[in-house]
Design a protein around this motif. Sequence first.
Motif, PDB file in Angstrom:
ATOM      1  N   ALA A  69     -11.816 -10.107  -7.098  1.00 50.54           N
ATOM      2  CA  ALA A  69     -10.766 -11.159  -7.388  1.00 50.54           C
ATOM      3  C   ALA A  69     -10.706 -12.511  -6.468  1.00 50.54           C
ATOM      4  O   ALA A  69     -10.273 -13.297  -6.764  1.00 50.54           O
ATOM      5  N   SER A  70     -10.933 -12.305  -5.191  1.00 47.10           N
ATOM      6  CA  SER A  70     -10.780 -13.097  -4.179  1.00 47.10           C
ATOM      7  C   SER A  70     -12.148 -14.155  -3.940  1.00 47.10           C
ATOM      8  O   SER A  70     -12.098 -14.912  -3.173  1.00 47.10           O
ATOM      9  N   VAL A  71     -13.246 -13.843  -4.699  1.00 46.84           N
ATOM     10  CA  VAL A  71     -14.385 -14.548  -4.292  1.00 46.84           C
ATOM     11  C   VAL A  71     -14.405 -16.009  -4.242  1.00 46.84           C
ATOM     12  O   VAL A  71     -14.755 -16.808  -3.345  1.00 46.84           O
ATOM     13  N   ASP A  72     -13.588 -16.530  -5.452  1.00 47.05           N
ATOM     14  CA  ASP A  72     -13.933 -18.107  -5.607  1.00 47.05           C
ATOM     15  C   ASP A  72     -12.821 -18.556  -6.479  1.00 47.05           C
ATOM     16  O   ASP A  72     -12.102 -17.812  -7.410  1.00 47.05           O
ATOM     17  N   HIS A  73     -12.386 -19.717  -6.202  1.00 46.10           N
ATOM     18  CA  HIS A  73     -11.410 -20.460  -7.034  1.00 46.10           C
ATOM     19  C   HIS A  73     -11.778 -21.999  -7.302  1.00 46.10           C
ATOM     20  O   HIS A  73     -10.775 -22.947  -7.481  1.00 46.10           O
ATOM     21  N   GLY A  74     -13.174 -22.316  -7.324  1.00 48.74           N
ATOM     22  CA  GLY A  74     -13.517 -23.546  -7.188  1.00 48.74           C
ATOM     23  C   GLY A  74     -13.410 -24.782  -6.345  1.00 48.74           C
ATOM     24  O   GLY A  74     -12.851 -24.180  -5.235  1.00 48.74           O
ATOM     25  N   PRO A  75     -13.956 -25.816  -6.289  1.00 47.75           N
ATOM     26  CA  PRO A  75     -13.805 -26.670  -5.354  1.00 47.75           C
ATOM     27  C   PRO A  75     -12.612 -27.337  -4.885  1.00 47.75           C
ATOM     28  O   PRO A  75     -12.488 -28.048  -4.015  1.00 47.75           O
ATOM     29  N   GLN A  76     -11.786 -26.860  -5.854  1.00 43.64           N
ATOM     30  CA  GLN A  76     -10.381 -27.547  -5.609  1.00 43.64           C
ATOM     31  C   GLN A  76      -9.707 -26.597  -4.695  1.00 43.64           C
ATOM     32  O   GLN A  76      -8.679 -27.067  -3.924  1.00 43.64           O
ATOM     33  N   ALA A  77     -10.339 -25.639  -4.237  1.00 41.39           N
ATOM     34  CA  ALA A  77      -9.656 -24.499  -2.983  1.00 41.39           C
ATOM     35  C   ALA A  77     -10.249 -25.194  -1.885  1.00 41.39           C
ATOM     36  O   ALA A  77     -11.523 -25.487  -1.735  1.00 41.39           O
ATOM     37  N   PRO A  78      -9.219 -25.240  -0.771  1.00 42.53           N
ATOM     38  CA  PRO A  78      -9.728 -25.986   0.492  1.00 42.53           C
ATOM     39  C   PRO A  78     -10.874 -25.230   0.969  1.00 42.53           C
ATOM     40  O   PRO A  78     -11.726 -26.106   1.809  1.00 42.53           O
ATOM     41  N   SER A  79     -11.102 -24.012   1.209  1.00 42.14           N
ATOM     42  CA  SER A  79     -11.916 -23.275   1.600  1.00 42.14           C
ATOM     43  C   SER A  79     -13.290 -23.536   1.209  1.00 42.14           C
ATOM     44  O   SER A  79     -14.406 -23.822   1.858  1.00 42.14           O
ATOM     45  N   ILE A  80     -13.435 -23.718  -0.182  1.00 45.19           N
ATOM     46  CA  ILE A  80     -14.793 -24.001  -0.798  1.00 45.19           C
ATOM     47  C   ILE A  80     -14.998 -25.506  -0.701  1.00 45.19           C
ATOM     48  O   ILE A  80     -16.266 -26.014  -0.226  1.00 45.19           O
ATOM     49  N   ALA A  81     -13.991 -26.394  -0.815  1.00 46.80           N
ATOM     50  CA  ALA A  81     -14.181 -27.811  -0.528  1.00 46.80           C
ATOM     51  C   ALA A  81     -14.688 -28.129   0.755  1.00 46.80           C
ATOM     52  O   ALA A  81     -15.755 -28.951   0.815  1.00 46.80           O
TER      53      ALA A  81
END
Length: 269
Positions: A69-81
């Motif tokens: 459930a925690s793996v990803d929330h898209g580039p709008q998430a600061p960690s991914i961006a």
Amino acid sequence: MNEVDPTGAVAGWWATDISNIAPGSISLRGNPIGDLLREHSFTEVVWMLVSGTFPTPGQHRLLEAALVASVDHGPQAPSIASARMAATCGVGLNSAVANGINVLGDVHGGAGQQCVELLNEIVEEHEGSGEDLLAVTRSVVQRWQARSRYLPGFGHRFHPVDPRREPILELLREARSTNDIRGLHVDAGLAVESILNEGRTTPVPINVDGVTAMIYGELGVPPELARGLFVLGRSAGILAHAWEQTQQGGRIKGPIPPSILPTYTGPAS
């Protein structure tokens, strides 16, 4: 003394219950690495490393669900961006991944830990006082809201209802029916949700941080370690996005397109 450390200078420097490494031998908490490779999943080994025991099948399923459930929330998430931006700067994949992980703090990435603390407080007060769960929850919620109107683990800026909510609640119900969990943190979380939605026309449902906090609370995971496990799960998405960005190319791809300039609020030139 031994051939590897004949003076004994190193032997007393580190002490660990986790890994026993010797020439030709690797064991983790007493389990030979060959047995782990053949018989256990990554999730089971993670749990064994941090807790000292292997999870039951029900616990294993819950922990795996929390990690997925925690793996990803898209580039709008600061960690991914952050990881994707770093990947365009020529720093290498490991640095891009580290960049994403390092922005997981109290605001972005900390709600799960904070929600475990909230649920722990409710469960401990309820068990200690014997009072009605809803009354105890209302008292704890009031104390938390005196510090901040927003409770960690409830509501979502993007999803009206978090799509990870119901699948995890269903797994928690199954685990409770098979006695893999007690269900006290589940009840506490649902009680908070009920109180937050009193008199509201627009609901404030529990979100992914809340339902994974239920899992970690039921499994007895300390709040700080719960954040660590969230970071472990999110690392998979960070890695995937950093790798994708390196394959797409591009130079110093910032958070906004170059045609859009930030609002200047300083003195006139």
